[in-house]
Design a protein around this motif. Structure first.
Motif, PDB file in Angstrom:
ATOM      1  N   ALA A  68     -42.329  46.392 -35.083  1.00  0.00           N
ATOM      2  CA  ALA A  68     -41.125  46.270 -36.049  1.00  0.00           C
ATOM      3  C   ALA A  68     -40.098  46.428 -35.448  1.00  0.00           C
ATOM      4  N   LEU A  69     -38.958  45.586 -36.066  1.00  0.00           N
ATOM      5  CA  LEU A  69     -37.637  45.779 -35.550  1.00  0.00           C
ATOM      6  C   LEU A  69     -37.068  47.154 -35.886  1.00  0.00           C
ATOM      7  N   PRO A  70     -36.205  47.874 -34.850  1.00  0.00           N
ATOM      8  CA  PRO A  70     -35.617  49.393 -35.128  1.00  0.00           C
ATOM      9  C   PRO A  70     -34.745  49.029 -36.392  1.00  0.00           C
ATOM     10  N   ASP A  71     -34.506  50.077 -37.032  1.00  0.00           N
ATOM     11  CA  ASP A  71     -33.915  50.175 -38.174  1.00  0.00           C
ATOM     12  C   ASP A  71     -32.212  50.064 -37.804  1.00  0.00           C
ATOM     13  N   PRO A 109     -34.996  43.419 -29.837  1.00  0.00           N
ATOM     14  CA  PRO A 109     -35.465  43.486 -28.603  1.00  0.00           C
ATOM     15  C   PRO A 109     -35.662  42.059 -27.794  1.00  0.00           C
ATOM     16  N   GLY A 110     -35.547  42.193 -26.609  1.00  0.00           N
ATOM     17  CA  GLY A 110     -35.915  40.790 -25.784  1.00  0.00           C
ATOM     18  C   GLY A 110     -36.915  40.225 -25.984  1.00  0.00           C
ATOM     19  N   TRP A 111     -37.189  38.913 -25.706  1.00  0.00           N
ATOM     20  CA  TRP A 111     -38.158  37.909 -26.002  1.00  0.00           C
ATOM     21  C   TRP A 111     -39.378  38.345 -25.686  1.00  0.00           C
ATOM     22  N   GLY A 112     -40.451  38.375 -26.786  1.00  0.00           N
ATOM     23  CA  GLY A 112     -41.835  39.156 -26.526  1.00  0.00           C
ATOM     24  C   GLY A 112     -42.148  40.477 -26.163  1.00  0.00           C
ATOM     25  N   LYS A 113     -40.742  41.211 -26.406  1.00  0.00           N
ATOM     26  CA  LYS A 113     -41.179  42.786 -26.220  1.00  0.00           C
ATOM     27  C   LYS A 113     -41.714  43.223 -27.399  1.00  0.00           C
ATOM     28  N   ARG A 114     -41.367  43.014 -28.975  1.00  0.00           N
ATOM     29  CA  ARG A 114     -42.148  43.276 -29.667  1.00  0.00           C
ATOM     30  C   ARG A 114     -43.668  43.147 -29.762  1.00  0.00           C
ATOM     31  N   GLU A 115     -43.959  41.867 -29.613  1.00  0.00           N
ATOM     32  CA  GLU A 115     -45.181  41.421 -29.505  1.00  0.00           C
ATOM     33  C   GLU A 115     -46.028  42.339 -28.437  1.00  0.00           C
ATOM     34  N   LEU A 116     -45.566  42.593 -27.396  1.00  0.00           N
ATOM     35  CA  LEU A 116     -46.175  43.272 -26.345  1.00  0.00           C
ATOM     36  C   LEU A 116     -46.181  44.782 -26.836  1.00  0.00           C
ATOM     37  N   ARG A 117     -45.353  45.129 -27.517  1.00  0.00           N
ATOM     38  CA  ARG A 117     -45.440  46.633 -28.056  1.00  0.00           C
ATOM     39  C   ARG A 117     -46.453  46.754 -29.025  1.00  0.00           C
ATOM     40  N   ARG A 118     -46.738  45.832 -29.937  1.00  0.00           N
ATOM     41  CA  ARG A 118     -47.611  45.818 -30.920  1.00  0.00           C
ATOM     42  C   ARG A 118     -48.906  45.732 -30.214  1.00  0.00           C
ATOM     43  N   VAL A 276     -42.909  46.351 -19.036  1.00  0.00           N
ATOM     44  CA  VAL A 276     -41.910  46.817 -17.888  1.00  0.00           C
ATOM     45  C   VAL A 276     -41.316  45.394 -17.131  1.00  0.00           C
ATOM     46  N   ASP A 277     -42.070  44.580 -17.190  1.00  0.00           N
ATOM     47  CA  ASP A 277     -41.509  43.375 -16.561  1.00  0.00           C
ATOM     48  C   ASP A 277     -40.745  42.749 -17.306  1.00  0.00           C
ATOM     49  N   ARG A 278     -40.693  42.726 -18.537  1.00  0.00           N
ATOM     50  CA  ARG A 278     -39.889  42.154 -19.493  1.00  0.00           C
ATOM     51  C   ARG A 278     -38.468  42.860 -19.712  1.00  0.00           C
ATOM     52  N   ASN A 279     -38.436  44.125 -19.354  1.00  0.00           N
ATOM     53  CA  ASN A 279     -37.246  44.888 -19.161  1.00  0.00           C
ATOM     54  C   ASN A 279     -36.074  44.374 -17.975  1.00  0.00           C
ATOM     55  N   ARG A 280     -36.461  43.314 -17.646  1.00  0.00           N
ATOM     56  CA  ARG A 280     -35.629  42.745 -16.606  1.00  0.00           C
ATOM     57  C   ARG A 280     -34.473  41.859 -17.363  1.00  0.00           C
ATOM     58  N   TYR A 281     -34.840  41.656 -18.568  1.00  0.00           N
ATOM     59  CA  TYR A 281     -34.240  40.837 -19.619  1.00  0.00           C
ATOM     60  C   TYR A 281     -33.514  41.758 -20.602  1.00  0.00           C
ATOM     61  N   PRO A 282     -32.197  41.446 -21.039  1.00  0.00           N
ATOM     62  CA  PRO A 282     -31.566  42.466 -22.017  1.00  0.00           C
ATOM     63  C   PRO A 282     -32.027  42.428 -23.216  1.00  0.00           C
ATOM     64  N   ASP A 283     -31.735  43.511 -23.950  1.00  0.00           N
ATOM     65  CA  ASP A 283     -32.023  43.788 -25.487  1.00  0.00           C
ATOM     66  C   ASP A 283     -30.449  43.366 -26.020  1.00  0.00           C
TER      67      ASP A 283
END
Length: 426
Positions: A68-71, A109-118, A276-283
């Protein structure tokens, strides 16, 4: 095998007597539901299993929030609260200060991060569910093993009582021959000594029964002295041999809950590595900022904010850590697979060995011991055999019966281990 193969006849003064294991086999029809009922009770009442299930439920509830998106964040700034340059007194009401600025911000969140967390949370939920299944499989194995041991102790006690009754008849025969002057008094004394020894063993077996019952009741989460509804009955064995090893190994790879837990853990570690690899891209943070003067909104503003991933040294360390964790999870999964398949092959060999021993004892050793006892009894009553031969024949019958009961119990315990490794009933 037919139950009558487990029975033998005593000539002369000894009545028909059946093996304790035969009594257990005969009770299968009446008590066949006893073990399934105990397993159902253990599943329903075990606090350990309940705790693992609740942890699995908790992990499942973390899946939806993970993606989910942060509040959003609302910020209110009151500027010129002292009303400088005017006759108004200081105030904290938005419409009575110089200017009020509202800012509503949302983090994206950066592209794909939400799906990866889920997906990572989903894998962790599958791991928790598999560990709950492994907890139940372990408890079920312990219940089955304790039940088999209790059946062994009960069968041994029944057998000892039967042989004690036989010992009484042997003593009577010795007393009769002594009264007739055909034998010495030592024969009757030896028979009495054998009875005393069996009574002592019976006391130990009854104490062992109480201990095993207390252990079984502990697994069932009920008072230690709670009796079983029916005498313990060993369930029948499925047809298994070492020839089935390949098929059972494949079933274990697919269904073993510990393996499924490690595979889910590996999937979660790999999703964590991708994250962690996606953290190269900003939020990204976006916001809207209306400003209020008096009772009117006078201006609007837009805000765009993003973090700059400049700490490359720290990020590379995080990436190496995530890669190492994923590789460790893969190695654990492989090691557990090898361990479980080795245990499965060993338990399957133990089951086949116990089955073969049972057949050997029931088809050869017991009939031979029966004939030896009948021959010794007939020889003693006719004065052609010593009383020591009769006692030795009786001891051989007892050892054969005990060995048969032991192999049957060992087979059930090996089967319980196999079912734990497979993660399913056979």
């Amino acid at each position: 095998m037919p139950d009558e193969e487990l029975c033998f006849h005593f000539s002369l003064k000894a009545p028909r007597s059946c093996l304790a294991v035969a009594l257990l086999a005969c009770s299968l029809g009446a008590g066949a539901q006893e073990l399934p009922a105990l397993l159902a009770l253990a599943r329903a009442q075990s606090p350990e299993v309940a705790a693992m299930r609740l942890e699995a439920d908790a992990a499942a509830q973390r899946v939806q929030p993970a993606g989910a998106l942060p509040d959003p964040v609302l910020r209110v700034e009151l500027m010129d609260v002292n009303n400088y340059g005017s006759e108004r007194s200081p105030n904290l009401l938005p419409w009575k200060v110089g200017e009020t600025k509202y800012t509503l911000m949302q983090t994206l969140p950066g592209w794909g991060k939400r799906e990866l967390r889920r997906e990572q949370a989903d894998a962790q939920a599958r791991e928790a569910e598999a560990r709950a299944a492994a907890s139940w499989a372990e408890l079920a194995m312990r219940v089955k093993s304790s039940y088999a041991e209790l059946a062994r102790a009960a069968g041994s006690a029944t057998l000892t009582r039967e042989l004690l009754a036989l010992g009484v008849r042997l003593e009577q025969a010795a007393q009769l021959r002594y009264a007739q002057g055909l034998a010495g008094q030592q024969d009757a004394l030896r028979a009495q000594l054998e009875q005393t020894a069996m009574r002592g063993e019976l006391l130990m077996l009854e104490a062992e029964q109480r201990q095993l019952l207390a252990r079984l009741n502990g697994l069932l989460a009920r008072p230690a002295a709670t009796p079983l509804a029916d005498p313990p009955a060993l369930p029948p064995l499925p047809v298994l041999s070492t020839a089935d090893a390949a098929g059972l190994a494949e079933r274990a790879r697919l269904n073993n809950p510990l393996l499924r837990a490690e595979q889910a853990r590996l999937a979660a570690a790999r999703k964590g590595q991708e994250l962690v690899d996606r953290n190269r891209y900003p939020d990204l943070n976006v916001g809207i900022s209306p400003s209020q003067m008096g009772s009117r909104i006078t201006t609007w503003g837009l805000m765009l904010e993003l973090n700059l991933p400049l700490q490359q040294g720290a990020r590379r360390s995080q990436e190496r850590e995530a890669a190492a964790m994923a590789e460790a999870a893969r190695a654990r999964s492989e090691a557990l697979t090898n361990q479980l398949l080795g245990e499965l092959a060993g338990r399957l060999a133990a089951l086949e060995a116990a089955r073969q021993s049972e057949q050997l004892i029931a088809r050869q050793m017991l009939p031979q011991a029966e004939l030896a006892l009948q021959s010794a009894l007939a020889g003693y009553e006719s004065g052609k055999a010593e009383f020591a031969m009769l006692l030795e024949a009786q001891g051989q019958i007892r050892r054969s019966r005990m060995a048969l009961l032991k192999t049957q119990v060992e087979a059930r315990m090996a089967l319980a281990e196999i079912e734990r490794l497979l993660g399913e009933e056979l």
